[in-house]
Scaffold this motif. Structure first.
Motif, PDB file in Angstrom:
ATOM      1  N   GLU A  73     -81.870 -32.127  28.332  1.00 49.68           N
ATOM      2  CA  GLU A  73     -81.979 -31.975  29.778  1.00 49.68           C
ATOM      3  C   GLU A  73     -80.580 -32.040  30.372  1.00 49.68           C
ATOM      4  OE1 GLU A  73     -84.963 -34.079  32.056  1.00 49.68           O
ATOM      5  OE2 GLU A  73     -86.177 -34.331  30.242  1.00 49.68           O
ATOM      6  N   LEU A  74     -80.345 -31.213  31.372  1.00 50.67           N
ATOM      7  CA  LEU A  74     -79.049 -31.212  32.049  1.00 50.67           C
ATOM      8  C   LEU A  74     -79.151 -32.057  33.308  1.00 50.67           C
ATOM      9  CD1 LEU A  74     -77.761 -27.539  31.853  1.00 50.67           C
ATOM     10  CD2 LEU A  74     -77.197 -29.474  30.401  1.00 50.67           C
ATOM     11  N   GLU A  75     -78.395 -33.104  33.343  1.00 51.18           N
ATOM     12  CA  GLU A  75     -78.382 -33.946  34.533  1.00 51.18           C
ATOM     13  C   GLU A  75     -77.258 -33.540  35.474  1.00 51.18           C
ATOM     14  OE1 GLU A  75     -78.485 -38.038  33.356  1.00 51.18           O
ATOM     15  OE2 GLU A  75     -80.236 -37.704  32.074  1.00 51.18           O
ATOM     16  N   GLU A  76     -76.162 -33.040  34.881  1.00 52.19           N
ATOM     17  CA  GLU A  76     -75.042 -32.567  35.687  1.00 52.19           C
ATOM     18  C   GLU A  76     -74.232 -31.564  34.872  1.00 52.19           C
ATOM     19  OE1 GLU A  76     -72.812 -36.034  36.700  1.00 52.19           O
ATOM     20  OE2 GLU A  76     -71.953 -36.243  34.719  1.00 52.19           O
ATOM     21  N   LEU A  77     -73.489 -30.751  35.568  1.00 49.84           N
ATOM     22  CA  LEU A  77     -72.631 -29.776  34.912  1.00 49.84           C
ATOM     23  C   LEU A  77     -71.277 -30.415  34.622  1.00 49.84           C
ATOM     24  CD1 LEU A  77     -73.416 -26.677  37.147  1.00 49.84           C
ATOM     25  CD2 LEU A  77     -74.291 -27.164  34.857  1.00 49.84           C
ATOM     26  N   PRO A  78     -70.600 -29.961  33.571  1.00 48.13           N
ATOM     27  CA  PRO A  78     -69.264 -30.505  33.304  1.00 48.13           C
ATOM     28  C   PRO A  78     -68.280 -30.061  34.379  1.00 48.13           C
ATOM     29  CG  PRO A  78     -69.739 -28.694  31.811  1.00 48.13           C
ATOM     30  CD  PRO A  78     -70.988 -28.939  32.610  1.00 48.13           C
ATOM     31  N   GLU A  79     -67.186 -30.780  34.459  1.00 49.35           N
ATOM     32  CA  GLU A  79     -66.114 -30.360  35.375  1.00 49.35           C
ATOM     33  C   GLU A  79     -65.464 -29.105  34.814  1.00 49.35           C
ATOM     34  OE1 GLU A  79     -63.336 -33.370  36.555  1.00 49.35           O
ATOM     35  OE2 GLU A  79     -64.903 -34.905  36.545  1.00 49.35           O
ATOM     36  N   GLU A  80     -64.904 -28.321  35.681  1.00 53.21           N
ATOM     37  CA  GLU A  80     -64.142 -27.136  35.298  1.00 53.21           C
ATOM     38  C   GLU A  80     -64.954 -26.144  34.470  1.00 53.21           C
ATOM     39  OE1 GLU A  80     -60.308 -28.185  33.668  1.00 53.21           O
ATOM     40  OE2 GLU A  80     -60.162 -29.891  35.015  1.00 53.21           O
ATOM     41  N   CYS A  81     -66.103 -25.774  34.973  1.00 54.51           N
ATOM     42  CA  CYS A  81     -66.886 -24.721  34.317  1.00 54.51           C
ATOM     43  C   CYS A  81     -66.140 -23.404  34.502  1.00 54.51           C
ATOM     44  CB  CYS A  81     -68.274 -24.624  34.942  1.00 54.51           C
ATOM     45  SG  CYS A  81     -69.289 -26.076  34.657  1.00 54.51           S
ATOM     46  N   ASP A  82     -65.888 -22.694  33.409  1.00 61.48           N
ATOM     47  CA  ASP A  82     -65.141 -21.443  33.484  1.00 61.48           C
ATOM     48  C   ASP A  82     -65.957 -20.244  33.004  1.00 61.48           C
ATOM     49  OD1 ASP A  82     -65.208 -22.217  30.827  1.00 61.48           O
ATOM     50  OD2 ASP A  82     -63.147 -21.616  30.416  1.00 61.48           O
ATOM     51  N   SER A  83     -67.230 -20.475  32.679  1.00 66.48           N
ATOM     52  CA  SER A  83     -68.070 -19.417  32.134  1.00 66.48           C
ATOM     53  C   SER A  83     -69.500 -19.620  32.613  1.00 66.48           C
ATOM     54  CB  SER A  83     -68.019 -19.481  30.597  1.00 66.48           C
ATOM     55  OG  SER A  83     -68.792 -18.465  30.013  1.00 66.48           O
ATOM     56  N   LEU A  84     -70.263 -18.557  32.587  1.00 66.22           N
ATOM     57  CA  LEU A  84     -71.691 -18.673  32.864  1.00 66.22           C
ATOM     58  C   LEU A  84     -72.386 -18.653  31.513  1.00 66.22           C
ATOM     59  CD1 LEU A  84     -73.181 -19.039  35.476  1.00 66.22           C
ATOM     60  CD2 LEU A  84     -73.582 -16.604  35.578  1.00 66.22           C
ATOM     61  N   TYR A  85     -73.098 -19.721  31.211  1.00 70.02           N
ATOM     62  CA  TYR A  85     -73.764 -19.876  29.929  1.00 70.02           C
ATOM     63  C   TYR A  85     -75.158 -19.270  30.027  1.00 70.02           C
ATOM     64  CZ  TYR A  85     -75.484 -22.135  25.690  1.00 70.02           C
ATOM     65  OH  TYR A  85     -76.008 -22.381  24.444  1.00 70.02           O
ATOM     66  N   LEU A  86     -75.419 -18.308  29.172  1.00 76.55           N
ATOM     67  CA  LEU A  86     -76.730 -17.682  29.125  1.00 76.55           C
ATOM     68  C   LEU A  86     -77.555 -18.503  28.137  1.00 76.55           C
ATOM     69  CD1 LEU A  86     -77.427 -13.877  28.900  1.00 76.55           C
ATOM     70  CD2 LEU A  86     -78.970 -15.626  28.031  1.00 76.55           C
ATOM     71  N   HIS A  87     -78.310 -19.437  28.664  1.00 81.89           N
ATOM     72  CA  HIS A  87     -79.015 -20.374  27.807  1.00 81.89           C
ATOM     73  C   HIS A  87     -80.216 -19.736  27.113  1.00 81.89           C
ATOM     74  CE1 HIS A  87     -80.346 -24.131  26.207  1.00 81.89           C
ATOM     75  NE2 HIS A  87     -81.562 -23.831  26.611  1.00 81.89           N
ATOM     76  N   ASP A  88     -80.916 -18.858  27.801  1.00 81.05           N
ATOM     77  CA  ASP A  88     -82.139 -18.316  27.218  1.00 81.05           C
ATOM     78  C   ASP A  88     -82.530 -17.034  27.936  1.00 81.05           C
ATOM     79  OD1 ASP A  88     -84.511 -18.113  25.779  1.00 81.05           O
ATOM     80  OD2 ASP A  88     -85.548 -19.684  26.880  1.00 81.05           O
ATOM     81  N   MET A  89     -82.892 -16.040  27.147  1.00 80.25           N
ATOM     82  CA  MET A  89     -83.465 -14.820  27.700  1.00 80.25           C
ATOM     83  C   MET A  89     -84.576 -14.378  26.760  1.00 80.25           C
ATOM     84  SD  MET A  89     -81.835 -11.159  28.867  1.00 80.25           S
ATOM     85  CE  MET A  89     -81.660 -10.386  27.279  1.00 80.25           C
ATOM     86  N   ALA A  90     -85.729 -14.072  27.321  1.00 79.76           N
ATOM     87  CA  ALA A  90     -86.848 -13.607  26.506  1.00 79.76           C
ATOM     88  C   ALA A  90     -87.671 -12.606  27.317  1.00 79.76           C
ATOM     89  CB  ALA A  90     -87.723 -14.771  26.057  1.00 79.76           C
TER      90      ALA A  90
END
Length: 162
Positions: A73-90
């Motif tokens: 589970e994601l409670e918070e995003l890390p600092e300095e996000c530099d990319s968009l993470y494609l976690h899942d596509m179906a």
């Protein structure tokens, strides 16, 4: 076909699609998926045909040098996000070959560019690396294999620069 932002009330349809599409991994729980939807506001999309969700893409900002462990589970995003993470596509099996994945990906990449991110990255599983290569993604060297362990033996961290 209509591509629109995913809403919390779409999660039941998303869970059904996930169950039909994944055989190499245990699908993530509704709570995990909901946490990633919340973290990825504006980066998660569904494809509807005749008001029925036939495909989805779940993404969120993240650091380009790492992947997100499955079932986390994601409670918070890390600092300095530099990319968009494609976690899942179906996409529902009966809808494959109709361009649903490409439509979802195009909308996702528009969201990344609007956020002025340098690119996106993902973990390819179940032989999907062929599709992702066609979409311009390339395998990323220097991967933290511990985080990829939950994705199965044939998992590849892939990235695409914009």
């Amino acid at each position: 076909m209509l591509i629109r932002e995913m809403r919390p009330d779409d999660l039941s349809a998303v869970m059904l699609i996930q169950k039909r599409c994944y055989h190499a991994i245990t699908p993530e729980s509704p709570a995990v998926m909901a946490s990633k939807l919340a973290a990825g506001a504006g980066c998660c999309f569904v494809c509807e045909e005749e008001k029925r969700v036939v495909g989805y893409l779940l993404g969120h900002p993240w650091r380009s040098d790492s992947a997100v462990a499955l079932h986390q589970e994601l409670e918070e995003l890390p600092e300095e996000c530099d990319s968009l993470y494609l976690h899942d596509m179906a996409v529902l099996p009966e809808m494959r070959g109709r361009g649903v994945g490409e439509l979802l990906l195009r909308r996702f990449e528009e969201a990344a560019r609007a956020r002025k991110l340098a690119g996106s990255h993902l973990v390819a599983i179940q032989g999907a690396e062929t599709f992702w290569r066609r979409m311009g993604y390339r395998e990323k060297p220097g991967v933290d294999m511990e985080k990829l362990a939950g994705y199965g033996t044939a998992a590849f961290l892939m990235a695409k620069a914009f």
